[in-house]
Write an enzyme that holds these catalytic residues in place. Structure first.
Site, short mmCIF file in Angstrom:
data_model
loop_
_atom_site.label_atom_id
_atom_site.label_comp_id
_atom_site.label_asym_id
_atom_site.label_seq_id
_atom_site.Cartn_x
_atom_site.Cartn_y
_atom_site.Cartn_z
NE ARG A 121 -4.35 -1.71 1.47
CZ ARG A 121 -5.39 -2.02 2.23
NH1 ARG A 121 -5.40 -1.69 3.50
NH2 ARG A 121 -6.43 -2.64 1.71
CD GLN A 126 -2.77 6.05 -3.82
OE1 GLN A 126 -3.02 6.78 -4.77
NE2 GLN A 126 -2.76 6.48 -2.58
CG ASP A 129 -4.78 -1.69 -2.60
OD1 ASP A 129 -5.09 -2.88 -2.40
OD2 ASP A 129 -4.66 -0.85 -1.69
CB SER A 132 -8.00 -0.49 -1.83
OG SER A 132 -7.07 -0.43 -0.77
#
Length: 379
Positions: A121, A126, A129, A132
């Site tokens: 992370r 991002q 991910d 997430s």
């Protein structure tokens, strides 16, 4: 550069590629071979994939034959792994902590396996991910599922017949899923409270209109790992937190639990006594049910109704938003895989010293290489 895409199990409605990402892989020189029917449960037909440039093949073995890259949502079956050529790179959520010998199979097959859920992370990763992106949807859907099972309304309403009070929603765990659940419940008009052992989440909960509930002692102030995950708390802290939660949960209409510890069984947050203390008609949603469950009495794939009329939802809610979940997951995959492709050749060229590669790579050159798992030697 041959790219294979596999169909998932009946329980998983997602697919690892979409027509949008097919075109992107093709633009990089890839030739996509997708198992027939792979996108059907996500609302994507074989014709949609063919129009995007993919070739539809009859089964998984036809797809992975001679494949350089294999894309999947969940870890492929042992038979499919063994059918891959040595040196092929497999990208999927591998669930390595509960692999039960599957890492040996991957190593013996000589494939380079990458676990997308181990993506660090950090800012650079991002867009890759998967935890997430999928947790965000799970948090949203948890509120929708709870509302569907709840026999009352969430918002306060003032009517000619009298005032209807707003429902009380308690979210346990304020990570990505929990924060989305808070935001969704607030949008629907509920009064929301939340708890988490990480101090940084207190401000995040407040920013979404929720009330923060936690034992804020010295252990609480140090309860976050370097990667942003919750640490496992001491038995003493858990007892104090359980006492606080027990007094709070009696007043709640809906409870949503989201607490997970990487590589460990999900912590038990709600006891049977707490469940029994809730009013008849109340609802709990256990998003950690597949990892052992946060709620005592939850069962994977089921909605359990207790003798007191409290409902515990243990269904997989991502399966209900397969189209959206596939879109995000496919973009996560492409964001990572595209960094490993030499566009001039075109070919997969992996920099084994890259931080993202080292964090996610499970097997290479016939061995288990990830530091967290290589103690389990392949035989």
């Amino acid at each position: 550069m041959h790219i294979a895409v596999l169909s998932e199990t009946v329980a998983d409605t997602r697919v690892a590629i979409t027509p949008e990402t097919v075109r992107k892989y093709e633009a990089l020189g890839g030739k996509v071979h997708i198992q027939g029917g792979a996108g059907q449960r996500a609302g994507i037909s074989d014709q949609d994939f063919e129009q995007a440039g993919a070739r539809v093949v009859p089964d998984a073995f036809s797809a992975v034959k001679n494949a350089d890259i294999v894309l999947a949502v969940g870890r492929p079956t042992e038979a499919v792994i063994r059918a891959c050529k040595p040196g092929a790179a497999i990208f999927a959520t591998m669930d390595p902590h509960r692999a039960n010998g599957a890492l040996d199979v991957l190593a013996h097959a000589g494939v380079n396996a990458f676990a997308m859920e181990l993506m660090p992370r950090i800012t650079r990763a991002q867009s890759m991910d998967v935890l997430s992106s999928q947790a965000n949807l799970a948090g949203y859907r948890a509120v929708i599922d709870a509302t569907a099972e709840f026999s009352r309304l969430l918002p306060m309403m003032m009517t000619a017949a009298g005032t209807i009070p707003a429902a009380q929603v308690f979210v346990m765990g304020a990570g990505v899923a929990g924060l989305q659940a808070i935001a969704t419940a607030r949008r629907l008009g509920a009064i929301v409270s939340a708890t988490d052992v990480r101090p940084a989440t207190k401000e995040q909960v407040a920013s979404l209109g929720g009330k923060f509930i936690a034992v804020e002692d010295e252990e609480f102030k140090a309860a976050e790992s370097a990667g942003g995950y919750a640490k496992e708390m001491s038995g003493e802290y858990q007892a104090k937190q359980a006492e606080l939660v027990s007094a709070h949960i009696v007043k709640q209409d809906i409870v949503i639990t989201t607490a997970l510890i990487p590589g460990r069984q999900a912590p038990r947050l709600v006891s049977a006594a707490m469940v029994d203390s809730m009013r008849p008609g109340s609802v709990l949603v256990d998003l950690a049910v597949d990892s052992g469950g946060n709620v005592e009495g939850s069962r994977a794939g089921e909605v359990v109704t207790t003798s007191r009329g409290v409902k515990i939802i243990g269904n997989s809610n991502i399966s209900k938003v397969g189209t959206t979940a596939s879109s995000l997951y496919a973009r996560n995959l492409f964001s990572f895989v595209s960094t490993l492709i030499d566009r001039d050749q075109p070919a997969l060229v992996i920099d084994w010293d890259d931080e993202l590669v080292k964090s996610t790579n499970l097997t290479r050159d016939g061995a288990i290489v990830h530091p967290a798992f290589k103690g389990a030697k392949a035989n």
